[in-house]
Design an enzyme around this catalytic site. Structure first.
Site, PDB file in Angstrom:
ATOM      1  N   HIS A  21      -3.127  17.098  -0.908  1.00 45.83           N
ATOM      2  CA  HIS A  21      -3.638  17.187   0.456  1.00 45.83           C
ATOM      3  C   HIS A  21      -3.167  18.444   1.189  1.00 45.83           C
ATOM      4  O   HIS A  21      -3.599  18.689   2.320  1.00 45.83           O
ATOM      5  CB  HIS A  21      -3.243  15.935   1.245  1.00 45.83           C
ATOM      6  CG  HIS A  21      -4.069  14.736   0.896  1.00 45.83           C
ATOM      7  ND1 HIS A  21      -4.078  14.170  -0.361  1.00 45.83           N
ATOM      8  CD2 HIS A  21      -4.933  14.010   1.649  1.00 45.83           C
ATOM      9  CE1 HIS A  21      -4.899  13.142  -0.369  1.00 45.83           C
ATOM     10  NE2 HIS A  21      -5.438  13.022   0.830  1.00 45.83           N
TER      11      HIS A  21
ATOM     12  N   ASN B  53       1.164  10.250   7.101  1.00 46.61           N
ATOM     13  CA  ASN B  53       0.241   9.255   7.638  1.00 46.61           C
ATOM     14  C   ASN B  53       0.505   9.011   9.124  1.00 46.61           C
ATOM     15  O   ASN B  53       0.817   7.889   9.533  1.00 46.61           O
ATOM     16  CB  ASN B  53       0.430   7.960   6.850  1.00 46.61           C
ATOM     17  CG  ASN B  53      -0.853   7.201   6.613  1.00 46.61           C
ATOM     18  OD1 ASN B  53      -0.828   6.061   6.202  1.00 46.61           O
ATOM     19  ND2 ASN B  53      -1.983   7.813   6.863  1.00 46.61           N
TER      20      ASN B  53
ATOM     21  N   TYR C  11       0.836  -1.201   0.000  1.00 48.29           N
ATOM     22  CA  TYR C  11       0.000   0.000   0.000  1.00 48.29           C
ATOM     23  C   TYR C  11       0.874   1.255   0.000  1.00 48.29           C
ATOM     24  O   TYR C  11       1.820   1.383   0.779  1.00 48.29           O
ATOM     25  CB  TYR C  11      -0.919   0.005   1.225  1.00 48.29           C
ATOM     26  CG  TYR C  11      -1.730   1.270   1.386  1.00 48.29           C
ATOM     27  CD1 TYR C  11      -2.868   1.489   0.611  1.00 48.29           C
ATOM     28  CD2 TYR C  11      -1.351   2.256   2.293  1.00 48.29           C
ATOM     29  CE1 TYR C  11      -3.610   2.648   0.737  1.00 48.29           C
ATOM     30  CE2 TYR C  11      -2.084   3.426   2.436  1.00 48.29           C
ATOM     31  CZ  TYR C  11      -3.206   3.614   1.646  1.00 48.29           C
ATOM     32  OH  TYR C  11      -3.946   4.770   1.765  1.00 48.29           O
TER      33      TYR C  11
END
Length: 514
Positions: free
Chosen positions: A81, A193, A51
């Site tokens: 983002h 993240n 991922y």
């Protein structure tokens, strides 16, 4: 130098970096672990679906990304983002976020190239701070939007705080001869993240909440002192039979603060060791709760701060992103370590106890300003002519209004999940929102305590009790009077209020908790 990697980073370390100019240094052994972790992931990911390396992101993870597009994927993630709004983080919050992210990545389980950590270290040590906006994160895949702005700065784009103002990152890097971060494998996802924004803001909140507790204990003690309270309600004997650490610590601190006061009374001397003939006692047998129950009210604040410190330090020393790269076991684990519920819940608890502390201050202030309650001071501690002058009346409105705002802000963000991201993030923490609202509550509370502090100084001048004060009270009196002289005539107070507030924020001395 504060060593990053290997050692547990503490809230005290954050204080030294943010407010004392301490520099940071990457531990060589930890940096070697980071490099080994990156090398493993680069080799391991070539023939596998991992991922965020060769897949799309979030609900688009089902799309395979070709090898030639993998670096661009990381740039696209950062740029797309970097979409925050509202006010930028103050420099201390930005630096706290940077330090938290640096420490998390230095745990060596994020598959990120060491260049990112080296650049973060350089920026921290040169006082170049990320431009991060308050609004945007929901605290589930970490602080995606806030950390995207940090990542945007690392790749040389956007703006940074430099010499006290926001300046083009490109210009600052050119002036400082800094090379932007290059994408090697998954630097975008690794930087974004995680929970580092909410945790960094949370640690700054903790630092200032400790100050509030210490100030509140001192002002509560002085309020009791000026009202000639009995000393048994903060005695060791009374509080030892209630088995809460915080209550006992607050009571002990009040005892210490008022140790040499000649105003505080001992109950046996007034009510036990002499015959009382009157049918209606002129002395209060017991003080109002806002005076008498300080250890029981501020004790839970103390205990909450201790737990908040543990949770935040656990979080900042954790690997809080996804996936987790384990080069020792040669495995990549997918999960949700980026979820911010621990921090969100702790921030809601913190703002709740700070609001209660604020409410205590406001009630003590009301007691001081209401002559019918205290029976020792003129209305609003008015040192001028009653009717013509107003004393502290105007400031009380500000304290009451601010306390009411804190009560409204204390609704828990932890319970405010809204599904988003195509329902991929179907339950979220709102952790950064929780931390930022807590910061607002803390700032508000400094205003209320500053008003209480000014009122107490006016009360000392009215009572002319300087010679009988505890030495600790006298010290604070001298400090405040150097900033704001006693006033009789009415004049605008907002500048003086801010000066007193800033003095309380800057005071480093501790009494209850360090």
């Amino acid at each position: 130098m504060i060593a990053i990697g290997g050692n547990r980073l503490t809230a005290g370390d954050f204080f030294k970096v943010l407010y004392e100019g301490e520099q940071v240094q990457l531990q060589p052994q930890a940096l070697e672990t980071v490099k080994a972790n990156y090398d493993f992931l680069r080799a391991y990911s070539k023939d596998k679906i991992i991922y965020g390396i060769n897949t799309g992101l979030g609900p688009m993870a089902q799309y395979k990304i070709s090898e030639e597009d993998q670096r661009q994927l990381q740039y696209n993630l950062i740029r797309s983002h970097a979409s925050g709004s509202g006010e930028p983080f103050s420099e201390d919050l930005a630096r706290a976020t940077m330090l938290a992210r640096l420490n998390g990545l230095m745990q060596g389980s994020s598959g990120i190239h060491s260049e990112a950590m080296e650049l973060l270290t350089l920026l921290l040590n040169r006082n170049i701070s990320a431009c991060i906006f308050q609004r945007g994160g929901v605290g589930a895949s970490g602080d995606l939007v806030q950390l995207a702005h940090l990542a945007l700065n690392l790749i040389g784009e956007g703006e940074v705080w430099y010499k006290g103002k926001l300046t083009s990152t490109r210009e600052v890097f050119a002036a400082e001869k800094i090379s932007p971060l290059q994408i090697h494998l998954r630097e975008g996802l690794s930087l974004m993240n995680g929970t580092s924004a909410m945790t960094g803001v949370g640690i700054v909140n903790l630092i200032h909440a400790k100050k509030l507790l210490n100030i509140s204990v001192k002002l509560s003690a002085i309020t009791n002192e000026l009202m000639k309270s009995f000393d048994d309600h903060f005695s060791l004997e009374l509080n030892a039979v209630k088995h809460h650490r915080g209550q006992q610590q607050v009571a002990a601190a009040m005892q210490k603060f008022l140790g040499d006061s000649k105003l505080v009374r001992k109950r046996p001397e007034h009510l036990y060791h002499r015959k009382i003939e009157e049918a209606v006692f002129t002395d209060k047998v017991q003080e109002y709760y806002s005076l008498r129950c300080v250890p029981q009210i501020l004790g839970p604040v103390y205990d909450t701060l201790l737990n908040t410190e543990k949770v935040l330090e656990d979080e900042v020393n954790s690997v809080n992103d996804n996936p987790i790269i384990d080069h020792r076991r040669e495995m990549v684990y997918h999960g949700g370590n980026f979820h911010g519920d621990y921090v969100a819940l702790e921030m809601d608890k913190l703002k709740t106890v700070v609001t209660k502390l604020c409410m205590l201050s406001e009630r003590q202030l009301n007691y001081l300003l209401n002559d019918k309650l205290n029976q020792r001071l003129p209305p609003f501690i008015n040192l001028g002519r009653l009717g013509l002058n107003f004393g502290m009346q105007g400031m009380q409105f500000t304290a009451t209004s601010t306390t009411a705002e804190n009560q409204t802000l204390s609704y828990p963000m932890y319970l405010h999940s809204i599904s988003n991201n195509n329902d991929n993030q179907d339950i979220v923490s709102m952790g950064c929102n929780a931390a930022l609202i807590t910061r607002k509550v803390i700032d508000n509370t400094f205003d209320v305590l500053a008003i209480q502090c000014i009122s107490l100084m006016q009360a000392i001048d009215y009572l002319k009790c300087h010679a009988r004060l505890a030495s600790s009270t006298h010290k604070l009196y001298d400090e405040i009077r150097a900033i704001m002289p006693a006033f009789v005539e009415d004049e605008p107070k907002y500048h003086a209020l801010q000066k007193v507030k800033q003095h309380l924020i800057n005071r480093s001395s501790s009494l209850v908790i360090s």
